[in-house]
Design a protein around this motif. Structure first.
Motif, PDB file in Angstrom:
ATOM      1  N   PRO A 119      40.982  34.256  52.528  1.00 37.89           N
ATOM      2  CA  PRO A 119      40.269  35.295  52.011  1.00 37.89           C
ATOM      3  C   PRO A 119      41.397  36.589  51.894  1.00 37.89           C
ATOM      4  O   PRO A 119      42.324  36.622  52.599  1.00 37.89           O
ATOM      5  CB  PRO A 119      39.419  35.764  52.910  1.00 37.89           C
ATOM      6  CG  PRO A 119      39.803  35.152  54.204  1.00 37.89           C
ATOM      7  CD  PRO A 119      40.666  34.033  53.914  1.00 37.89           C
ATOM      8  N   ALA A 120      41.387  37.272  50.975  1.00 39.55           N
ATOM      9  CA  ALA A 120      42.252  38.445  50.383  1.00 39.55           C
ATOM     10  C   ALA A 120      41.890  39.621  49.785  1.00 39.55           C
ATOM     11  O   ALA A 120      40.482  39.530  49.291  1.00 39.55           O
ATOM     12  CB  ALA A 120      43.238  37.863  49.415  1.00 39.55           C
ATOM     13  N   PHE A 121      42.547  41.054  49.891  1.00 37.06           N
ATOM     14  CA  PHE A 121      42.201  42.022  49.090  1.00 37.06           C
ATOM     15  C   PHE A 121      43.336  42.174  48.469  1.00 37.06           C
ATOM     16  O   PHE A 121      44.630  42.461  48.865  1.00 37.06           O
ATOM     17  CB  PHE A 121      41.783  43.086  50.215  1.00 37.06           C
ATOM     18  CG  PHE A 121      41.462  44.340  49.410  1.00 37.06           C
ATOM     19  CD1 PHE A 121      40.295  44.337  48.522  1.00 37.06           C
ATOM     20  CD2 PHE A 121      42.264  45.525  49.431  1.00 37.06           C
ATOM     21  CE1 PHE A 121      39.723  45.666  47.955  1.00 37.06           C
ATOM     22  CE2 PHE A 121      42.068  46.456  48.550  1.00 37.06           C
ATOM     23  CZ  PHE A 121      40.961  46.692  48.120  1.00 37.06           C
ATOM     24  N   ASN A 122      43.138  42.648  46.852  1.00 34.24           N
ATOM     25  CA  ASN A 122      44.350  42.786  45.952  1.00 34.24           C
ATOM     26  C   ASN A 122      44.232  44.269  45.882  1.00 34.24           C
ATOM     27  O   ASN A 122      43.170  44.794  45.396  1.00 34.24           O
ATOM     28  CB  ASN A 122      44.377  41.963  44.770  1.00 34.24           C
ATOM     29  CG  ASN A 122      45.390  42.309  43.910  1.00 34.24           C
ATOM     30  OD1 ASN A 122      45.732  43.411  43.826  1.00 34.24           O
ATOM     31  ND2 ASN A 122      46.094  41.200  43.586  1.00 34.24           N
ATOM     32  N   THR A 123      44.921  44.971  46.177  1.00 32.24           N
ATOM     33  CA  THR A 123      45.104  46.632  46.257  1.00 32.24           C
ATOM     34  C   THR A 123      45.200  47.215  44.880  1.00 32.24           C
ATOM     35  O   THR A 123      44.643  48.090  44.308  1.00 32.24           O
ATOM     36  CB  THR A 123      46.134  47.264  47.237  1.00 32.24           C
ATOM     37  OG1 THR A 123      47.520  46.910  46.626  1.00 32.24           O
ATOM     38  CG2 THR A 123      46.167  46.916  48.489  1.00 32.24           C
ATOM     39  N   ALA A 124      45.969  46.230  43.806  1.00 27.87           N
ATOM     40  CA  ALA A 124      46.140  46.873  42.572  1.00 27.87           C
ATOM     41  C   ALA A 124      44.672  46.589  41.907  1.00 27.87           C
ATOM     42  O   ALA A 124      44.308  47.668  41.080  1.00 27.87           O
ATOM     43  CB  ALA A 124      47.067  45.991  41.659  1.00 27.87           C
ATOM     44  N   ALA A 125      44.204  45.429  41.934  1.00 25.73           N
ATOM     45  CA  ALA A 125      43.016  45.271  41.332  1.00 25.73           C
ATOM     46  C   ALA A 125      41.531  45.684  42.086  1.00 25.73           C
ATOM     47  O   ALA A 125      40.594  45.854  41.617  1.00 25.73           O
ATOM     48  CB  ALA A 125      42.708  43.649  40.832  1.00 25.73           C
ATOM     49  N   GLN A 126      42.052  46.417  43.372  1.00 25.44           N
ATOM     50  CA  GLN A 126      40.776  46.673  43.905  1.00 25.44           C
ATOM     51  C   GLN A 126      39.721  45.620  44.126  1.00 25.44           C
ATOM     52  O   GLN A 126      38.368  45.881  43.824  1.00 25.44           O
ATOM     53  CB  GLN A 126      40.312  48.073  43.651  1.00 25.44           C
ATOM     54  CG  GLN A 126      41.348  49.346  43.875  1.00 25.44           C
ATOM     55  CD  GLN A 126      41.316  49.629  45.198  1.00 25.44           C
ATOM     56  OE1 GLN A 126      40.398  50.083  45.847  1.00 25.44           O
ATOM     57  NE2 GLN A 126      42.391  49.264  45.910  1.00 25.44           N
ATOM     58  N   SER A 127      40.229  44.604  44.533  1.00 29.86           N
ATOM     59  CA  SER A 127      39.346  43.183  44.365  1.00 29.86           C
ATOM     60  C   SER A 127      39.350  42.367  45.759  1.00 29.86           C
ATOM     61  O   SER A 127      40.587  42.335  46.121  1.00 29.86           O
ATOM     62  CB  SER A 127      39.972  42.395  43.122  1.00 29.86           C
ATOM     63  OG  SER A 127      39.246  40.939  43.026  1.00 29.86           O
ATOM     64  N   PHE A 128      38.525  41.697  45.904  1.00 30.11           N
ATOM     65  CA  PHE A 128      38.348  40.813  47.274  1.00 30.11           C
ATOM     66  C   PHE A 128      38.251  39.500  46.440  1.00 30.11           C
ATOM     67  O   PHE A 128      37.364  39.281  45.593  1.00 30.11           O
ATOM     68  CB  PHE A 128      36.767  41.152  47.932  1.00 30.11           C
ATOM     69  CG  PHE A 128      36.908  42.407  48.722  1.00 30.11           C
ATOM     70  CD1 PHE A 128      37.564  42.459  49.931  1.00 30.11           C
ATOM     71  CD2 PHE A 128      36.182  43.444  48.139  1.00 30.11           C
ATOM     72  CE1 PHE A 128      37.480  43.602  50.744  1.00 30.11           C
ATOM     73  CE2 PHE A 128      36.181  44.816  48.940  1.00 30.11           C
ATOM     74  CZ  PHE A 128      36.665  44.682  50.304  1.00 30.11           C
ATOM     75  N   ASP A 129      39.320  38.942  46.985  1.00 32.52           N
ATOM     76  CA  ASP A 129      39.677  37.580  46.107  1.00 32.52           C
ATOM     77  C   ASP A 129      39.428  36.403  47.383  1.00 32.52           C
ATOM     78  O   ASP A 129      39.590  36.768  48.545  1.00 32.52           O
ATOM     79  CB  ASP A 129      41.040  37.566  45.653  1.00 32.52           C
ATOM     80  CG  ASP A 129      41.154  38.552  44.560  1.00 32.52           C
ATOM     81  OD1 ASP A 129      40.119  39.125  44.045  1.00 32.52           O
ATOM     82  OD2 ASP A 129      42.209  38.995  44.483  1.00 32.52           O
ATOM     83  N   GLY A 130      39.199  35.447  47.064  1.00 26.66           N
ATOM     84  CA  GLY A 130      39.368  34.150  48.059  1.00 26.66           C
ATOM     85  C   GLY A 130      39.786  32.817  47.230  1.00 26.66           C
ATOM     86  O   GLY A 130      39.603  32.600  46.030  1.00 26.66           O
ATOM     87  N   GLU A 131      40.477  32.008  48.152  1.00 22.04           N
ATOM     88  CA  GLU A 131      40.859  30.617  47.585  1.00 22.04           C
ATOM     89  C   GLU A 131      40.611  29.741  48.422  1.00 22.04           C
ATOM     90  O   GLU A 131      40.704  29.772  49.543  1.00 22.04           O
ATOM     91  CB  GLU A 131      42.404  30.828  47.382  1.00 22.04           C
ATOM     92  CG  GLU A 131      42.768  29.511  46.763  1.00 22.04           C
ATOM     93  CD  GLU A 131      44.463  29.642  46.458  1.00 22.04           C
ATOM     94  OE1 GLU A 131      44.801  30.400  45.372  1.00 22.04           O
ATOM     95  OE2 GLU A 131      45.260  29.367  47.189  1.00 22.04           O
ATOM     96  N   LEU A 132      40.103  28.526  48.005  1.00 24.55           N
ATOM     97  CA  LEU A 132      39.983  27.371  48.653  1.00 24.55           C
ATOM     98  C   LEU A 132      41.157  26.492  48.048  1.00 24.55           C
ATOM     99  O   LEU A 132      41.087  26.030  47.079  1.00 24.55           O
ATOM    100  CB  LEU A 132      38.631  26.491  48.360  1.00 24.55           C
ATOM    101  CG  LEU A 132      38.443  25.207  48.944  1.00 24.55           C
ATOM    102  CD1 LEU A 132      38.603  25.394  50.629  1.00 24.55           C
ATOM    103  CD2 LEU A 132      37.085  24.625  48.411  1.00 24.55           C
ATOM    104  N   ALA A 133      41.946  25.811  48.826  1.00 21.37           N
ATOM    105  CA  ALA A 133      43.049  25.244  48.401  1.00 21.37           C
ATOM    106  C   ALA A 133      43.201  23.706  49.381  1.00 21.37           C
ATOM    107  O   ALA A 133      42.855  23.592  50.587  1.00 21.37           O
ATOM    108  CB  ALA A 133      44.601  25.792  48.901  1.00 21.37           C
ATOM    109  N   VAL A 134      43.553  22.858  48.325  1.00 25.55           N
ATOM    110  CA  VAL A 134      43.595  21.558  48.899  1.00 25.55           C
ATOM    111  C   VAL A 134      44.895  20.838  48.529  1.00 25.55           C
ATOM    112  O   VAL A 134      45.450  21.218  47.688  1.00 25.55           O
ATOM    113  CB  VAL A 134      42.557  20.626  48.392  1.00 25.55           C
ATOM    114  CG1 VAL A 134      42.627  19.343  48.904  1.00 25.55           C
ATOM    115  CG2 VAL A 134      41.062  21.150  48.555  1.00 25.55           C
TER     116      VAL A 134
END
Ligand SMILES: [Cu+2]
Length: 345
Positions: A119-134
């Motif tokens: 889980p992440a927060f991108n300050t430039a996009a003001q966006s809550f982002d998330g990634e599932l990586a395998v």
């Protein structure tokens, strides 16, 4: 012969975890499920640039810094910071920070299947982002896939999904070829890609890559959108073991004791043994360890009163002085069956 087999097996077993935080186990725009170890601050530096066409030939630079540290053996927190982001152009903000946490839910790095959630927060996009990586590693190949959800892709309201996939092929322990591709599914943006070569710098924990990409940065958002130009660049990975900095906080006496030359005994690390494994000396004397093996070892004390070494590559030496009587058992952290003791009388 038995010893040779054992040596090779141990050398390979020892190399995998150390190399897993490296560029030899992930492509350039996919972080994958890796997590830094506790006590280690991972500092990765990506620098990409392109040269404009025509007579102007202006060089534009796109650096990204990664700082991350392990909380447990499977969890870390960190940030990607790029100082020249074009992710969001209005209002213009060239600073893009992605604050993230990562949990490795399954597997170990660099061996078989591993799965991580970021889980992440991108300050430039003001966006809550998330990634599932395998990531799946078999022999010389690592395949990586990622599914991302971006709450405000490029700062635009309305969530979107991005998919990424990549592969690394290690030609030997020191050289790998890698590439990846990532794309926002809903938006009318180009796919991001990268391709290049990664190198493990022998005798060091550092990896270095030379690559081409049309992604400006390796945040989830910036790695999901292709730029109009091809950028060229490098990445340098630096694991900062915090224990290495202990000498900064020691007194003058301890610092003097780490100078070579005043050791009362010398212990060689050779063939995965400390030789001799027992040293007897009087208080105030120093012991000097020298690594004669082609793999990294440590001198790690379990009891209080003795400072442990950092990672010792072939030819590295470590000196410790013992001011108080007692028994000081130690071992090698990567090879715990390597054991020794310093007895101070
Ligand atoms: Cu060792």
């Amino acid at each position: 012969m038995l010893r040779v087999c054992r040596f090779v097996t141990l050398a390979m077993a020892g190399a995998a975890p150390a190399a897993a935080q490296s560029a030899l186990f992930r492509p350039f725009n996919l972080d994958g499920p890796w997590t830094a170890a506790p006590g280690v601050v991972q500092f990765n530096f990506v620098h990409r640039f392109y040269v404009s066409a025509g007579t102007e030939r202006k060089v534009s630079n796109y650096p990204t810094f990664t700082f991350a540290t392990g909380l447990t053996s499977r969890a870390m927190v960190g940030m990607h910071y790029t100082s020249n982001s074009l992710l969001v152009t209005s209002p213009y903000t060239p600073n893009e920070v992605e604050l993230f946490a990562r949990a490795r839910m399954l597997g170990v790095e660099g061996d078989g299947l591993s799965v991580g959630v970021t889980p992440a927060f991108n300050t430039a996009a003001q966006s809550f982002d998330g990634e599932l990586a395998v990531a799946y590693t078999a022999g010389w190949v690592t395949l990586t896939g990622a599914a991302r959800y971006l709450n405000k892709p490029l700062g635009t309201p309305g969530g979107d999904v991005a998919l990424g996939a990549g592969a690394v092929v290690r030609l030997n322990d020191y050289v790998a070829l890698a590439g990846d591709i990532g794309k926002l599914l809903g938006a009318d943006t180009a796919a991001a890609w990268s391709a290049g070569i990664s190198l493990l710098i022998p005798g060091s924990p550092h990896t270095f890559s030379l690559h081409a990409s049309n992604a400006l940065a390796n945040t989830m958002q910036s790695a999901s959108v292709g730029f109009r130009e091809v950028l060229y660049g490098f990445e340098f990975t630096i694991p900062l073991h915090l224990a290495r900095f202990a000498p900064w906080f020691r007194g003058r006496g301890a610092r003097r004791a780490t100078q070579p030359g005043d050791a009362a005994a010398v212990v060689e690390m050779r063939d995965f043994r400390f030789a001799p494994d027992t040293v007897i000396m009087t208080a105030g004397q120093a012991v000097r360890w020298i690594n004669a093996d082609p793999v990294d070892h440590t001198v790690t004390f379990t009891a209080a009163g003795a400072a442990s070494s950092s990672t010792l590559a072939r030819g590295d030496a470590f000196v410790a002085r013992f001011d108080h009587p007692g028994a000081y058992p130690y071992h090698c952290a990567p090879h715990p069956y390597m054991r020794g003791v310093v007895i101070v009388r």
